[in-house]
Design an enzyme around this catalytic site. Sequence first.
Site, PDB file in Angstrom:
ATOM      1  N   ASP B 106       0.874  -1.181   0.000  1.00  0.00           N
ATOM      2  CA  ASP B 106       0.000   0.000   0.000  1.00  0.00           C
ATOM      3  C   ASP B 106       0.907   1.226   0.000  1.00  0.00           C
ATOM      4  O   ASP B 106       2.119   1.102  -0.125  1.00  0.00           O
ATOM      5  CB  ASP B 106      -0.924   0.008   1.242  1.00  0.00           C
ATOM      6  CG  ASP B 106      -2.203   0.820   0.978  1.00  0.00           C
ATOM      7  OD1 ASP B 106      -2.079   2.007   0.595  1.00  0.00           O
ATOM      8  OD2 ASP B 106      -3.304   0.261   1.130  1.00  0.00           O
ATOM      9  N   TRP B 142      -7.177  32.831 -13.320  1.00  0.00           N
ATOM     10  CA  TRP B 142      -6.642  31.788 -12.424  1.00  0.00           C
ATOM     11  C   TRP B 142      -5.305  32.221 -11.832  1.00  0.00           C
ATOM     12  O   TRP B 142      -4.872  31.705 -10.818  1.00  0.00           O
ATOM     13  CB  TRP B 142      -6.523  30.446 -13.153  1.00  0.00           C
ATOM     14  CG  TRP B 142      -5.261  30.259 -13.935  1.00  0.00           C
ATOM     15  CD1 TRP B 142      -5.029  30.666 -15.209  1.00  0.00           C
ATOM     16  CD2 TRP B 142      -4.052  29.632 -13.487  1.00  0.00           C
ATOM     17  NE1 TRP B 142      -3.758  30.334 -15.590  1.00  0.00           N
ATOM     18  CE2 TRP B 142      -3.128  29.702 -14.551  1.00  0.00           C
ATOM     19  CE3 TRP B 142      -3.657  29.020 -12.297  1.00  0.00           C
ATOM     20  CZ2 TRP B 142      -1.839  29.193 -14.452  1.00  0.00           C
ATOM     21  CZ3 TRP B 142      -2.363  28.510 -12.214  1.00  0.00           C
ATOM     22  CH2 TRP B 142      -1.470  28.593 -13.279  1.00  0.00           C
ATOM     23  N   HIS B 253       5.488  28.052 -12.664  1.00  0.00           N
ATOM     24  CA  HIS B 253       6.194  27.387 -13.749  1.00  0.00           C
ATOM     25  C   HIS B 253       6.538  25.940 -13.418  1.00  0.00           C
ATOM     26  O   HIS B 253       6.245  25.053 -14.209  1.00  0.00           O
ATOM     27  CB  HIS B 253       7.377  28.149 -14.328  1.00  0.00           C
ATOM     28  CG  HIS B 253       7.681  27.569 -15.670  1.00  0.00           C
ATOM     29  ND1 HIS B 253       6.976  27.895 -16.786  1.00  0.00           N
ATOM     30  CD2 HIS B 253       8.473  26.536 -16.035  1.00  0.00           C
ATOM     31  CE1 HIS B 253       7.335  27.124 -17.790  1.00  0.00           C
ATOM     32  NE2 HIS B 253       8.247  26.298 -17.359  1.00  0.00           N
ATOM     33  N   GLU B 255       4.819  24.200 -11.569  1.00  0.00           N
ATOM     34  CA  GLU B 255       3.479  23.600 -11.651  1.00  0.00           C
ATOM     35  C   GLU B 255       3.182  23.094 -13.065  1.00  0.00           C
ATOM     36  O   GLU B 255       2.571  22.043 -13.246  1.00  0.00           O
ATOM     37  CB  GLU B 255       2.436  24.640 -11.226  1.00  0.00           C
ATOM     38  CG  GLU B 255       0.988  24.268 -11.525  1.00  0.00           C
ATOM     39  CD  GLU B 255       0.422  23.200 -10.610  1.00  0.00           C
ATOM     40  OE1 GLU B 255       1.021  22.949  -9.548  1.00  0.00           O
ATOM     41  OE2 GLU B 255      -0.612  22.607 -10.964  1.00  0.00           O
ATOM     42  N   HIS B 302       9.687  34.204 -17.677  1.00  0.00           N
ATOM     43  CA  HIS B 302       9.270  34.252 -19.083  1.00  0.00           C
ATOM     44  C   HIS B 302       7.754  34.415 -19.201  1.00  0.00           C
ATOM     45  O   HIS B 302       7.259  34.681 -20.281  1.00  0.00           O
ATOM     46  CB  HIS B 302       9.772  33.037 -19.876  1.00  0.00           C
ATOM     47  CG  HIS B 302       9.146  31.734 -19.520  1.00  0.00           C
ATOM     48  ND1 HIS B 302       9.851  30.569 -19.464  1.00  0.00           N
ATOM     49  CD2 HIS B 302       7.888  31.400 -19.196  1.00  0.00           C
ATOM     50  CE1 HIS B 302       9.039  29.576 -19.127  1.00  0.00           C
ATOM     51  NE2 HIS B 302       7.841  30.070 -18.961  1.00  0.00           N
ATOM     52  N   THR B 328      13.509  18.257 -23.305  1.00  0.00           N
ATOM     53  CA  THR B 328      12.200  17.885 -23.841  1.00  0.00           C
ATOM     54  C   THR B 328      12.371  17.207 -25.198  1.00  0.00           C
ATOM     55  O   THR B 328      11.713  16.202 -25.495  1.00  0.00           O
ATOM     56  CB  THR B 328      11.293  19.120 -23.968  1.00  0.00           C
ATOM     57  OG1 THR B 328      11.380  19.868 -22.757  1.00  0.00           O
ATOM     58  CG2 THR B 328       9.860  18.715 -24.204  1.00  0.00           C
ATOM     59  N   LYS B 331      13.400  13.652 -24.869  1.00  0.00           N
ATOM     60  CA  LYS B 331      12.276  12.749 -24.579  1.00  0.00           C
ATOM     61  C   LYS B 331      11.549  12.350 -25.868  1.00  0.00           C
ATOM     62  O   LYS B 331      11.272  11.180 -26.096  1.00  0.00           O
ATOM     63  CB  LYS B 331      11.303  13.436 -23.628  1.00  0.00           C
ATOM     64  CG  LYS B 331      11.845  13.494 -22.222  1.00  0.00           C
ATOM     65  CD  LYS B 331      10.778  13.892 -21.257  1.00  0.00           C
ATOM     66  CE  LYS B 331      11.171  13.505 -19.854  1.00  0.00           C
ATOM     67  NZ  LYS B 331      11.065  12.088 -19.610  1.00  0.00           N
TER      68      LYS B 331
END
Lengths: 384, 525
Positions: B106, B142, B253, B255, B302, B328, B331
């Site tokens: 668990d 937001w 950022h 986030e 930015h 990136t 990837k």
Amino acid sequence: MKGKWQRVGVMGAALAFSQSTLAEYAYNLQTPASQVAQDVFQLHNLIMLVCLGIFVVVFGAMFYSLLKHRKSVGHQAAHFHENTTVEVIWTVIPFVILMGMAYPAAKVVIDMKDTTNPDMTIKITGYQWKWGYDYLNDDISFYSNLATPREQIQGTAEKGEHYLLEVDEPMVVPVGKRVRLLITANDVLHAWWVPALGAKQDAIPGFIRDSWFKADKIGTYRGQCVELCGKDHGFMPIVVEVVSEEDYAAWVAKKKGSAQAAAADNAKTFAIADLVERGEKVYQANCAACHQADGKGLPGVFPAISGSAVATGPIAAHIDIVMNGKPGTAMAAFAGQLSDADIAAVVTYQRNAWDNKMGDLAQPAEIAAARGGAASEAAAPAAQ
Amino acid sequence: MSDAAHAHDDHGHGHPTGIMRWLTTTNHKDIGSLYLWFALIMLFVAGTMALLIRAELFQPGLQLTNPDFFNQLTTMHGLIMIFGVIMPAFSGFANWQVPLMLGAPDMAFPRMNNWAFWILPVAAFLLMVSFWLPGGAVAGGWTMYPPLFIQGGISYDLTILAVHIMGLSSIMGSINIITTILNMRAPGLTLMKMPLFVWTWLITAYLLIATMPVLAGAVTMLLTDRNFGTHFFNAAGGGDPVMFQHIFWFFAHPEVYILILPAFGIVSQVIPTFARKPLFGYASMVYATASIAILSFIVWAHHMFTVGMPAAAQLFFMFSTMLIAVPTGVKVFNWVATMWKGSMTFETPMLFAIAFVCLFTIGGFSGLVLAIAPVDIQLHDTYYVVAHFHYVLVSGALFSIFAGIYYWLPKWTGHMYNETLGKWHFWLSVIGMNIVFFPMHFLGLAGMPRRIPDYALQFTEFNQIATVGAFIFGFSQLIFLVVVLKTIKGGARASDQVWEGAQGLEWTLPSPAPYHTFETAPVVK
């Protein structure tokens, strides 16, 4: 330099062609009208080309693989994985490409930030929801409001060609002059942007930031507020008229003349009917966005004026809230925005419109007294 | 790894039933399901708001909403999609999959796990109830920028409270995930043998712990500015509205990567399975994930190129942002190399994963365009930015969630989903999504600002196209709901292995995975 301009011409022609053949559909940045906007336009095209190239190579490989290396065509899976050389190569190549992009971009950044040696300086102030312009060299000040009629927005009238991008008083500048912009705000954040001129700067209350442009061509350039500033964020456009030097001089002379006429109004004594009539116009331009044309406000957001304690109470307190605003709310201080005559008129209008039947009035002289009447007197009503 | 021994644990012993079972559960599978259901419900709530926004924008003029309500819709759509859909959905995956992939019985702190979930509906209630309070819901965007945020009514205070609660939930969830991963791996399962999904969540959890307190600080300052007379963000009192933006983006950022790293993890599980070939560069994928996470702390401004920074600051943030393209890119190249010379089949999870790689990369390219400071200054706060972040969040984060659900649902329920319906869901989603968001690039380039309820006439055509796409995309999500419900109720029995090419401990368990699993740790060689 000449070669560069030729390239610009070709690009411009290509753009004009694509726009004429595709009517309303625009696929790229607006046609630049300043060197900075031109630089940004080219920078964007360059990066798009690089991205497109990478996209074709990488996804060409992927889609080839999707077609050929599938189980349904009987392809057997290879089992290779982990290859440091390959990893290093596809780390280094993008890095080099990025360096190639960073260099021209950095040059434009440095150029955009260079606000020295202006030919003229204009202070721009964002308000909820209009723009204020102060020409520091020519001593001209005015406000610029949305000119699109409410009926067009509500759909009860045909929309005009420049729907939502038209103002009552455009900003006017001479062609080919370096214009320095000092940008600030009165209440919340706004942002001043005219795409074709390549100038965008946030307007920050309590701080002054600068930007600049030099318009290459005579014409009318339109933009909008681009930082969320509350209810009417979508309704505070910017219009810049770029005119010849002579036309600019004529405009300056005209503005100065109307400023004198406004000053003369401040010395007059008005009849109540004249004040109400003038006040209604001031109300529509400055107050109706929140308090609504019927004076009923928006419940829970903006208070009503019709039947309110302020508009039916002592006139001094009413004048005070119009002039000094209410801190911590969207109610702005209009002392700096409106003339004595306009404040007197709007207060008189509010006290005698809708359900309010006060029958009293304020004269410009009373506003002047409240305005000029020493710091101690100005503080007194605020303390009440 | 004998799992037959666990079969008798199929049901709880003396545990509450009905609603109390769900309220008091400490089982990672139950809590995972709760997170996922919460996210799905919120997806439809915030999606409905999106459709209202698009309906208003179908033509110029104000038709359905007034400007204030429109701002409430855009604000709430953003807050709920981020904090109520994407983040809880990934937490749901973490709860279900991390113990199964690690061979752990668990999560490390089951009771805290229960709390981490059950405070979320409270936060959602605080956000949603404000629609019915005087002044309506929060309408300041937001991003909650002051001074506008200081002007609002009671719903703004409720939003701050809700953000605090959601932050608390994320921090508790993260502590749990980190502790589980570092302490409860099966013998032999070293860090560099962990499935990539676990790796990406480990890094995400650290990002959450590092940045959620920053957000909490920022919104607390908003709260005291609003109610207790402080002037953190009020220039008249010696404060600075731009300081909020610095603090906010120092949270927001990272986030952004919190919202995408687990997506990378899911896609890195799905692609090797259906290519029947191991992930091309496992180690470099781990390093790339870590690099992205570290870089995410030095790129925040930015988002603020137009506030008026010195040229040196603009250059620094431009270069650091461009650097993110390197890991990136690594990837994307690795995913393509994993497909290369594989033996691919195209079940729904794979379709969503391929769409993810392709469309997320388009979002990455528009991100690169926006990284170039002078271009960003032209495009900041326009629809170009709206297009960019929806490419990375809808065809990125959300598509990876769909991929993950189709991939693991047979393991969770013991039934295969309906492949035909899954393909319908995929194709309608991918077509609809592109019709909504691709034209927004052109709108932004042409100069349409974001967050406006009404627009000039030259923007009409692309807005109409986008609205049509939005309704296609929105309503095709009902197919997803039907697929999930049908799969839970029944359908073809799923084998333990489920997918021919699947690798990892979760596939050694029976389908559906019993209520308690790995009570005796398996040994990984």
